[in-house]
Design a protein around this motif. Structure first.
Motif, PDB file in Angstrom:
ATOM      1  N   GLU A  44       1.204  -0.980  -0.133  1.00 39.96           N
ATOM      2  CA  GLU A  44      -0.132  -0.208   0.039  1.00 39.96           C
ATOM      3  C   GLU A  44       1.177   1.410   0.156  1.00 39.96           C
ATOM      4  O   GLU A  44       0.962   2.126  -0.104  1.00 39.96           O
ATOM      5  N   ARG A  45       2.107   1.355   0.199  1.00 42.36           N
ATOM      6  CA  ARG A  45       2.829   2.328   0.834  1.00 42.36           C
ATOM      7  C   ARG A  45       3.653   2.375  -0.869  1.00 42.36           C
ATOM      8  O   ARG A  45       3.497   3.728  -1.182  1.00 42.36           O
ATOM      9  N   VAL A  46       3.840   1.581  -1.566  1.00 40.18           N
ATOM     10  CA  VAL A  46       4.404   1.649  -2.654  1.00 40.18           C
ATOM     11  C   VAL A  46       3.479   2.640  -3.290  1.00 40.18           C
ATOM     12  O   VAL A  46       3.595   3.400  -4.686  1.00 40.18           O
ATOM     13  N   ARG A  47       2.138   2.018  -3.762  1.00 42.59           N
ATOM     14  CA  ARG A  47       1.003   2.219  -4.541  1.00 42.59           C
ATOM     15  C   ARG A  47       0.861   4.039  -4.229  1.00 42.59           C
ATOM     16  O   ARG A  47       1.150   4.930  -5.447  1.00 42.59           O
ATOM     17  N   ALA A  48       1.419   4.461  -3.254  1.00 47.17           N
ATOM     18  CA  ALA A  48       0.663   5.907  -2.191  1.00 47.17           C
ATOM     19  C   ALA A  48       1.476   6.397  -2.596  1.00 47.17           C
ATOM     20  O   ALA A  48       1.562   7.946  -3.338  1.00 47.17           O
ATOM     21  N   VAL A  49       3.290   6.380  -2.695  1.00 48.34           N
ATOM     22  CA  VAL A  49       3.867   7.083  -2.630  1.00 48.34           C
ATOM     23  C   VAL A  49       4.648   7.237  -4.168  1.00 48.34           C
ATOM     24  O   VAL A  49       4.793   8.441  -4.458  1.00 48.34           O
ATOM     25  N   GLY A  50       4.118   6.096  -4.841  1.00 47.47           N
ATOM     26  CA  GLY A  50       3.973   6.451  -6.088  1.00 47.47           C
ATOM     27  C   GLY A  50       3.044   7.020  -7.383  1.00 47.47           C
ATOM     28  O   GLY A  50       3.613   7.981  -7.702  1.00 47.47           O
ATOM     29  N   LEU A  51       1.933   6.929  -6.531  1.00 52.11           N
ATOM     30  CA  LEU A  51       0.989   7.628  -7.203  1.00 52.11           C
ATOM     31  C   LEU A  51       0.894   9.434  -6.741  1.00 52.11           C
ATOM     32  O   LEU A  51       0.737  10.306  -7.690  1.00 52.11           O
ATOM     33  N   SER A  52       1.475   9.602  -5.821  1.00 51.75           N
ATOM     34  CA  SER A  52       1.999  10.614  -5.236  1.00 51.75           C
ATOM     35  C   SER A  52       3.212  11.542  -6.028  1.00 51.75           C
ATOM     36  O   SER A  52       3.049  12.591  -6.423  1.00 51.75           O
ATOM     37  N   ALA A  53       4.350  10.571  -6.167  1.00 54.72           N
ATOM     38  CA  ALA A  53       5.277  10.848  -7.383  1.00 54.72           C
ATOM     39  C   ALA A  53       5.079  11.793  -8.623  1.00 54.72           C
ATOM     40  O   ALA A  53       4.740  12.865  -9.316  1.00 54.72           O
ATOM     41  N   CYS A  54       3.922  11.273  -9.196  1.00 56.94           N
ATOM     42  CA  CYS A  54       3.198  11.317 -10.291  1.00 56.94           C
ATOM     43  C   CYS A  54       1.874  12.047 -10.479  1.00 56.94           C
ATOM     44  O   CYS A  54       2.017  12.887 -11.106  1.00 56.94           O
ATOM     45  N   LEU A  55       1.492  12.394  -9.241  1.00 60.15           N
ATOM     46  CA  LEU A  55       1.053  14.022  -8.911  1.00 60.15           C
ATOM     47  C   LEU A  55       1.563  15.386  -8.801  1.00 60.15           C
ATOM     48  O   LEU A  55       1.082  15.936  -9.372  1.00 60.15           O
ATOM     49  N   LEU A  56       2.506  14.794  -8.029  1.00 56.10           N
ATOM     50  CA  LEU A  56       3.201  16.286  -7.939  1.00 56.10           C
ATOM     51  C   LEU A  56       4.467  15.964  -9.239  1.00 56.10           C
ATOM     52  O   LEU A  56       4.951  17.580  -9.352  1.00 56.10           O
ATOM     53  N   GLN A  57       4.683  15.367  -9.725  1.00 55.03           N
ATOM     54  CA  GLN A  57       5.306  15.681 -11.388  1.00 55.03           C
ATOM     55  C   GLN A  57       4.486  16.020 -12.491  1.00 55.03           C
ATOM     56  O   GLN A  57       4.532  17.235 -13.067  1.00 55.03           O
ATOM     57  N   PHE A  58       3.355  15.925 -12.384  1.00 57.11           N
ATOM     58  CA  PHE A  58       2.186  16.094 -12.769  1.00 57.11           C
ATOM     59  C   PHE A  58       1.822  17.681 -13.308  1.00 57.11           C
ATOM     60  O   PHE A  58       1.242  18.853 -13.676  1.00 57.11           O
TER      61      PHE A  58
END
Length: 1713
Positions: A1007-1021
């Motif tokens: 769950e952490r890896v998915r959440a941080v990955g999504l966060s990185a994607c959102l921040l980059q976007f």
């Protein structure tokens, strides 16, 4: 010649010489005979050995002896048997076997007297007892047969003397006569008339069945011999012999055998009679045979019922039938029916194909059928063919087997019977039994070979073969019974076709190989008939085309296509432009449209059915002219490309979607090339017609639907509407897999006919099809609700595919009114006017997929940005409901993925969603996707592993799950970024991250890896799309960085990388918010990306160092007002459930305090206090590291006090204490003070105490003292710190010597008493306690000092060589010191002078262990040139020689070892010191105070090393003394002494070449035998030393050939064939040194008593080879009596190999005979 007198005196002298020589030869002959007799007696006495191998060896020795002295050996054997009447018959058998071999090999050398004696002996042995003793009497009989090959008259005379009229002979006499008749046909047959006349009266006198059996066997052999004699009259000595001469006697014997013995005898006798009657029947007079056949045949046939092993009956019957046919007997016609019935019963018996007797019986029975087929073919078929009508499996299989054999073996007689045989096959063709099927296929194969299939009815045979090729796996035959061995097509099957995969075993009688299955044989037969029988072309073409389309022949498509391609190509070669298919009114042939449809459909799955896709395409290519004339040029290029694509992939790697697209493009191009609406309409009609054929293969039916859609796309509107309506009405909606095919068909058709497609769908939706189940009262009428749902599901899918395929310019105008409205109507039903949505998951999935396809099509339109979707909120709510309805924590269907993908497309369309709708959508998607449990991965916690779902053991299921999961996560990213686009502000970002925050801190890694990955994607976007028009403060920067920064050390590497990306984006967001341009490149922020590689390193130190670097970069860019927020967040993270993240938080706190601590000066004491309290509360390592700063500050002011207090810590030091010790090395000055204090504690205190643990113990225990032990442990911890390097360099010599001596004094020393008591308490309480070994602690400290002193190479070298482990043990300590000295000399030479100076002082140490250690270290230094380079050689030699008188033997041995090491380090200085060195070594040889000779051993090793370098004159003076001194060690019980002394002997030989060679020759000769025999020493080092010594001895023997043998055979690394080498060596020894024979033999006799059996065996071999190569003149040197006595003793040796060699050697002593 020298002439010295007249003729008379010379003649007298010669006469005297001749007389003397004759006397000598006579005496020699007498002696030779006496010796040969004794030698034979010894060998014959050894026959009684109990071991069978030994008995065989004795037999072989007698045979070898017989090769040179056949007469003597035979005479001795004869005498031995004659004198030892009580010798047991097994031993007599061995002697007789040896006699047989000698006689057989030397029959031409035997004289009549010897032959007569042997004949008498063998005859006596054979008939000594009346009872039958098979082995013994058979051996005697074999001797007589062997002698009879030359002395036939004598043997016959002896045998006939015991074969007297009126007396019943011994059975073996008769048996021997029979064997003689076979082995010497031309010699015995002339006697047979008298033998037979004598035997006839005996037949009546025989009372016992055993005797009668012997007579029967003899008559059989006699008959066979007579027949062979008559068949070879041109070579016979008497060509006048005729069959009539034996006819009356044979008939007389026949009369007794048949009328008496066959009537009353036992089973064995009756069978022997039958066997004899076969060959006897050929010798009977014709009229007698004709007369006896009516009685003979029934009696022989009756034996089939009485005996199980019927092969002999069948063989005899075959001979009788051949004899009857040869005389033209008419009796056969009378008994033909009974013969056929009996033989047929034999062929129908169930058999095991692996039984040789059964196989032989079948061959003989078939041979009988061949005879009958040639003489009575009509009656044979009249008997066989009706048997085919029976339903009995065995009868039918056996009949078919006979029929097949007859077709092949009697082809000429069967030629006119072809129609009859073909018509008789009708019922067997209908048999469903698998064994019958296989037999029928084999018959058809034989028929094809002989032209049967060209007859009327032959096509039925072809159809049958095709039917068997189409057998499904569960119906495949499980064959049994033997494979016929006739020469039909089946014998060539495996040479043409590739082997088939194995099939599963279906039952108890199954066979594993597919080659034995009915289908495999049928496939092979069809291919062979098509390709190898030329005249079958007209039968098979175009007839095989009729089997392409019918579904029941689907499994036969691959072999059918292969055969058709071959036949078509042959026809093309014959007529290039003629059409291949000539219909001529043949309605059974498939049309071109049917062929095209069928082959294209089955090609969709090309690897199924033995690769029928490629076979179908090849057939299409061949038939292109018949399909349509315009297709030739296109297909000739397109089909090879498709085949090439198949060749590049396999069934596992081929993309099905890509392959189907290629086929559809191929179809579309073909339609375009034809461009004929009529042809397209016919093709479409045929495709629709064949759709029901594929109900059992849904995948192929789906593809056929796509083909229908493709062809409809090229058809007219009228045709389209007609066929689409038919498809909707005839579709099998209950089959869910058919939905996709039907929908794809409509989608493909919509590309060209959108209006027609929608019109047909609308009409169908509005029809009564759906309404029949809409009302509550009609719920159970005509169609159930489930069936209705399936119809609606299919229609919804059709709308989705229509939307996906429709032209984009026409879609937007019709999507809401015609597509979404109809989808909604189909999805819900009305009950009493109320709209009710279904809960059917399949229907839901269809709607989700269709909405997804429709919205995707809308978004791909050029006008999508201006398109307003009024049903957007309704569709999103519907999708959210579907997502929530799915069960959590699982991902089994693509509903989530499809629903989120639809929402993604919907979100981008106008109008915007409300905030609450967005929140519900985000929450629902995150709650479902985040919680999905993946497959366990490396790094997962045990809880995650145990909670992980079991997708299934099937790898394919796991692969599908992973693919679906990845796709779903990607869709979720796209959805969140689409939502973020509607609110591109820091507040919008914060809201989105708030949704993700619980998942970022989740205890579950996935769950952490998915959440941080999504966060990185959102921040980059967000960063990429952010538009800033004014400065905006980023108030929550510290909190967000604190949220992500501990995740840089997450257990999951992917989380670490994504966390860095998040921090990188946040820093740039901060810069953007304060006014920097978007393209600004910040050096500090960019450094973050370079740190990603360190986060994936497995070393935790590198990981946390990277986290430290990240914290440094954060500190540089973090605004001051955000620092305290960041620290508070990080302190919170110390309790993170992920321990790595907790440690990362600690590292980052320390870094921030170091970098920005000036801003928090008043907080430092408080922080240190908190960390100190943590040391007492927790065992976490990072808390300890936080305390290091305080300890270091305290130690800079109070070093001695800190050291004293820390030394008082309990031993062994815990990890916290060790960390604090290492903290003291952070600054070089402080580290030097600490090391000095610790060195003083180690050196000036008592090293150990001696105490007696038990009153009766003889040796006291050594116990380490506490303070030096603690100081050693502390020194290790300080030296382990990298920062202590300068301090260690400063005190390097003192530290090295002190710790080396500390190691020597702690080997075997126990820990202090209080530590032992502590360990015992821990063990009793069950608590784990780390033990403290004094020696290991000293070794660890020494390693640390070497590493910090810059000598890592020394440590690594010792580690690789295992030196550190040796250093710790009492047994390996010296070797460990030696390896340490070697490593120091190699890698730390400049530091040795000071080290050696300190070690010199230990010569007078009170501790022996310290003297031993220092001597071993100094001794090894001499092996390096570094002592010479540093000008330390003289002082080192002086110091070592001064230790020669040490009271310790270990020290004296090490001194010698060191002095010899000068050959390695300073070889050029050896001659300078050679007198002293040689004196020291010889003194070591004479060391009398060493009971184990270890000093002497070291002296020999040293001498071997010095030999090539010392002064020659000095060496020659002591050479002989050394050789004499080391000779006793050659046969020492200790392997080391043997190997070293023998090796030194080799060096002495090498050194003595020159002036001293003659003096040393005696030593060489004396050592030759030990060296040769020790080549078989059980220890490899001794063997190696012997090889070397012999190579060195070779030149000193002054025999070039012998030296060359030693060099060739004894090279290191080459395998030694000892027997060959010893043989060659002895040959040269006897040739060049004949006078040494006696000495060599006497020396070898000494080793007959060796304790090693291999050496005893080698001594025997040496004796044997010496005797083998000696000359007659050397006989006086041999004490034959002593030798024979010794060999006799060794014949009783317990080792078998020794006894075998003794026998072999005795065989060699024949030379003395």
């Amino acid at each position: 010649m020298r002439g010295g007198g007249g003729p008379e005196p010379g003649g007298l002298k010669r006469g005297i010489q001749v007389h003397t020589r004759r006397q000598k030869e006579a005496r020699t002959t007498v002696m030779s005979e006496t010796y040969a007799k004794r030698l034979s007696a010894i060998l014959l006495d050894a026959v009684t050995d109990k071991d069978p191998q030994m008995q065989e060896q004795v037999c072989g020795a007698l045979c070898d002896f017989g090769e040179s002295k056949p007469a003597e050996v035979l005479s001795a054997c004869e005498e031995h048997l004659r004198l030892h009447e009580k010798l047991a018959h097994p031993y007599r058998t061995i002697i007789l076997r040896a006699m047989e071999i000698v006689v057989s090999n030397h029959i031409s050398e035997l004289d009549k007297d010897t032959a007569r004696a042997i004949i008498l002996l063998a005859s006596n042995e054979m008939t000594k007892v009346k009872e039958l003793v098979s082995d013994w009497q058979q051996a005697a009989s074999s001797v007589l047969v062997a002698v009879g090959r030359r002395f036939i008259s004598s043997v016959m005379e002896e045998l006939l003397s015991k074969f007297q009229p009126g007396l019943l002979p011994h059975p073996c006499t008769v048996h021997t006569l029979a064997s003689l008749s076979v082995s010497n046909v031309f010699g015995v047959v002339p006697f047979l008339t008298s033998i037979l006349s004598t035997m006839l009266p005996m037949l009546g006198a025989a009372k016992h069945d055993s005797m009668k059996v012997v007579f029967c066997c003899a008559l059989q052999r006699f008959s066979e011999s007579i027949l062979e004699y008559l068949a070879n009259l041109d070579q016979a000595p008497d060509p006048t012999v005729r069959k009539d001469a034996f006819a009356s006697d044979i008939f007389g014997a026949y009369d007794i055998l048949f009328h008496q013995w066959l009537q009353s005898g036992g089973a064995k006798l009756r069978l022997a009679v039958v066997e004899a009657l076969g060959p006897m029947s050929h010798l009977l007079p014709s009229e007698k045979l004709e007369e006896q056949l009516p009685k003979l045949l029934p009696r022989v046939l009756a034996f089939y019922k009485k005996h199980t092993e019927t092969v002999h009956v069948s063989k005899s019957l075959g001979q009788i039938l051949e004899a009857a046919v040869s005389v033209g007997s008419r009796t056969l016609d009378i008994h033909l029916n009974s013969l056929l019935a009996a033989l047929h019963a034999q062929i129908c018996v169930p058999v095991e194909s692996s039984s040789p007797l059964v196989m032989s019986n079948q061959k003989e029975v078939l041979r009988c059928f061949t005879v009958l087929a040639c003489c009575s073919p009509d009656r044979l078929l009249a008997f066989l063919l009706p048997k085919l009508d029976t339903s009995n499996e065995r009868t039918r299989v056996g009949t078919l087997q006979v029929l097949r054999h007859v077709i092949n073996a009697a082809a000429a007689q069967m030629e006119v019977k072809k129609p009859v045989i073909l018509s008789s096959m009708k019922l067997p063709l209908l048999d469903t039994n698998n064994k019958v099927k296989r037999a029928v296929v084999q018959v058809v194969s034989a028929m094809a070979h002989h032209g049967y299939l060209e007859q009327p009815g032959g096509k039925a045979m072809v159809e049958y073969i095709v039917q068997q090729c189409a057998l499904p796996p569960e119906a495949e035959a499980v064959s049994s019974g033997p494979e016929p061995t006739t020469g039909d097509l089946q014998s060539r099957v495996h040479s043409i076709l590739p082997s088939r995969p194995q099939i599963q075993k279906l039952g108890a009688d199954s066979e594993a190989l597919a080659a034995d299955s009915v289908r495999a044989i049928s496939v092979s037969t069809l291919y062979l008939v098509s390709t190898t029988v030329d005249r079958m072309g007209e039968v098979l073409w175009p007839y095989l085309l009729e089997f392409l389309v019918p579904v029941r022949f689907t499994r036969a498509l691959s072999p059918l296509c292969r055969s058709l391609v071959h036949l078509a190509q042959k026809r093309q070669e014959a007529g290039a432009h003629a059409p291949l298919i000539q219909y001529n009114g043949n309605v059974h042939l498939p049309s071109p449209y049917a062929i095209t449809t069928r082959l294209l459909a089955v090609s969709s799955h090309p690897y199924v059915g033995d690769g029928r896709g490629a076979a179908s395409l090849r057939l299409l290519n061949v038939l292109h002219q018949d399909i349509h004339p315009a297709l030739g040029q296109r297909w000739v290029t397109a089909i090879p490309l498709l085949l090439e694509h198949l060749d590049e992939y396999s069934e596992e790697t081929l993309s099905q979607k890509e392959w189907e697209e290629k086929l559809l493009v191929f179809l579309r191009d073909s339609l375009a090339v034809v461009s004929d609406n009529t042809w397209v309409c016919h093709l479409t009609l045929e495709m629709c017609k064949q759709l029901p054929n594929y109900n059992g293969t849904p995948l192929e039916k789906n593809f056929l639907y796509k083909c229908v859609g493709t062809t409809l796309g090229a058809a007219s509107s009228k045709v389209v509407r007609k066929h689409l309506r038919e498809l909707l009405e005839t579709a099998r909606y209950q089959e869910e897999r058919e939905h996709e095919g039907l929908a794809c068909c409509f989608g493909i058709c919509a590309i060209s006919h959108l209006d027609d497609t929608l019109a047909q769908l609308d009409d169908f939706v509005k029809s009564d099809v759906l309404r029949k189940s809409a009302g509550i009262f009609n719920l159970f009428k005509n169609r159930s609700e489930s069936e209705a749902n399936k119809v609606r599901s299919a229609l919804i899918l059709c709308y989705g595919h229509v939307a996906a395929g429709a032209p984009r310019e026409l879609l937007l105008a019709r999507v809401e009114a015609d597509l979404f409205w109809n989808m909604s109507e189909c999805f819900s039903t009305k009950v009493l006017g109320i709209k009710v949505e279904t809960q059917d998951p399949a229907l839901r999935l269809s709607l989700v997929q269709s909405v997804c396809m429709a919205t995707q099509a809308i978004c791909s339109s050029a006008h999508s940005s201006s398109f307003h979707l009024s049903r957007k909120a309704e569709l999103v709510a519907q999708m959210v409901e579907f997502i929530r309805a799915e069960p959590p924590d699982s991902l089994k269907t693509p509903i989530w993925k499809k629903a989120m993908l639809a929402c993604t497309y919907l979100v981008t369309l106008e109008p915007a969603l409300e905030e609450q709708v967005q929140a519900d959508l985000i929450h629902s998607c995150l709650h479902r996707v985040m919680a999905v449990l993946p497959e366990p991965e490396e790094g997962d916690s045990p809880q995650e592993v145990s909670a992980a779902p079991t997708v299934g053991g099937d790898p394919q299921e796991l692969l599908l799950f992973q693919s679906l999961y990845l796709d779903t996560v990607q869709v979720l990213k796209d959805l969140l970024t689409s939502l973020l686009l509607w609110n591109m502000t820091p507040l919008g970002l914060q809201v989105m991250l708030e949704h993700l925050s619980p998942w970022i801190k989740s205890p579950r890694g996935h769950e952490r890896v998915r959440a941080v990955g999504l966060s990185a994607c959102l921040l980059q976007f967000f960063l990429q799309h952010l538009q800033i028009s004014a400065l905006v403060p980023f108030h929550n920067l510290g909190l967000l960085i604190g949220l992500f920064s501990p995740r840089c050390a997450d257990l999951w590497p992917a989380t670490r990388r994504e966390a860095v990306s998040c921090i990188h984006s946040l820093l740039y967001l901060q810069l953007t918010c304060v006014g920097f341009s978007r393209d600004y490149q910040d050096d500090v922020a960019e450094q973050l990306l370079s740190l990603k590689d360190g986060l994936v390193h497995p070393d935790p130190a590198i990981l946390f160092h990277t986290c430290h670097s990240i914290a440094q970069l954060i500190a540089k860019r973090l605004p001051p007002d955000q620092l305290i927020n960041l620290l508070l967040t990080l302190f919170e993270s110390l309790g993170d459930p992920d321990k790595n993240c907790s440690r990362a938080a600690s590292v980052m706190i320390n870094c921030l305090l170091k970098e920005r601590g000036n801003m928090l000066q008043e907080k430092v004491p408080e922080i240190v206090s908190v960390l100190r309290s943590k040391l007492q509360e927790t065992q976490e390592e990072h808390i300890l590291q936080a305390a290091q700063h305080s300890v270091f500050a305290l130690a800079t002011h109070h070093c001695a006090s800190v050291v004293s207090n820390l030394l008082g810590s309990p031993l062994p030091f815990d990890s916290h204490t060790c960390t604090l010790w290492r903290a003291l090395a952070l600054e070089p000055g402080l580290a030097a003070q600490v090391l000095g204090l610790l060195l003083e504690k180690i050196s000036k205190d008592v090293l150990f105490e001696e105490s007696q643990a038990f009153l009766l113990s003889s040796t006291p225990d050594r116990v380490a003292t506490l303070l030096p032990l603690a100081a050693t442990c502390a020194l290790h911890e300080v030296a382990s710190a990298p920062a202590s390097g300068p301090a260690v360099l400063e005190l390097y010599p003192q530290l090295f010597v002190a710790l080396l001596l500390r190691v020597s004094c702690t080997v075997g020393v126990q820990p202090p008493r209080q530590l032992q008591a502590k360990e015992r308490r821990s063990a009793s309480s069950g608590l784990a306690s780390r033990s403290l070994e004094p020696c290991s602690s000293a070794v660890d400290a020494l390693q640390a000092v070497l590493v910090r002193g810059g000598n890592e190479d020394v440590v690594q070298c010792m580690e690789l060589d295992g030196g550190w482990q040796l250093l710790r043990t009492s047994a390996g300590h010296e070797e460990g010191v030696t390896r340490l000295a070697s490593a120091m000399a190699k890698f730390a030479g400049p530091r040795l002078p000071l080290v050696m100076k300190l070690l010199f002082t230990t010569q007078s140490s009170m501790y022996e262990v310290q003297r031993v250690t220092s001597t071993a270290f100094l001794a090894e230094l001499l092996s390096s040139n570094v002592v010479n380079d540093l000008m330390l050689l003289e002082s080192l030699l002086y110091n070592l020689m001064a230790r020669q008188k040490d009271t310790s033997a270990r020290v004296r041995r090490l001194v010698l070892h060191g002095l010899a090491n000068i050959t390695l380090g300073s070889p050029d200085k050896v001659q300078t010191h050679s007198p002293q060195l040689l004196t020291a070594m010889i003194g070591g040889l004479d060391d009398g105070d060493d009971p184990h000779s270890l000093v002497a051993l070291e002296a020999m090793v040293g001498l071997a090393r010095l030999m090539d370098l010392v002064d020659a004159w000095d060496l020659h003076a002591v050479l002989l003394h050394i050789a004499v001194r080391i000779r006793p060690f050659f046969d020492s019980e200790r392997m080391e002494l043997r190997s070293v002394s023998i090796g030194l002997f080799g060096h002495l030989n090498k050194a003595c070449r020159g002036d001293c060679k003659d003096v040393f020759l005696e030593q060489v000769v004396g050592g030759l035998v030990p060296l040769l025999l020790h080549l078989r020493d059980p220890h490899a080092p001794v063997v190696t030393a012997c090889r070397f010594a012999l190579r060195m001895c070779g030149p000193n023997l002054e025999c070039e050939e012998l030296a060359a043998v030693f060099q060739r055979h004894l090279q290191e690394g080459h395998d030694l064939h000892f027997g060959e080498f010893l043989n060659t060596t002895c040959k040269h020894l006897m040739r060049h040194f004949p006078d040494l024979l006696g000495r060599l033999l006497s020396t070898s006799l000494f080793y007959y008593k060796s304790s090693w059996e291999d050496v005893r065996a080698a001594a025997l071999m040496l004796t044997g080879f010496l005797v083998l190569h000696m000359e007659a003149e050397q006989r006086p040197q041999v004490d034959l009596e002593q030798l024979l006595t010794a060999l006799q003793l060794l014949l009783k040796d317990p080792a078998l190999k020794v006894r075998l060699k003794a026998v072999k050697t005795l065989g060699r002593l024949v030379k003395f005979a």
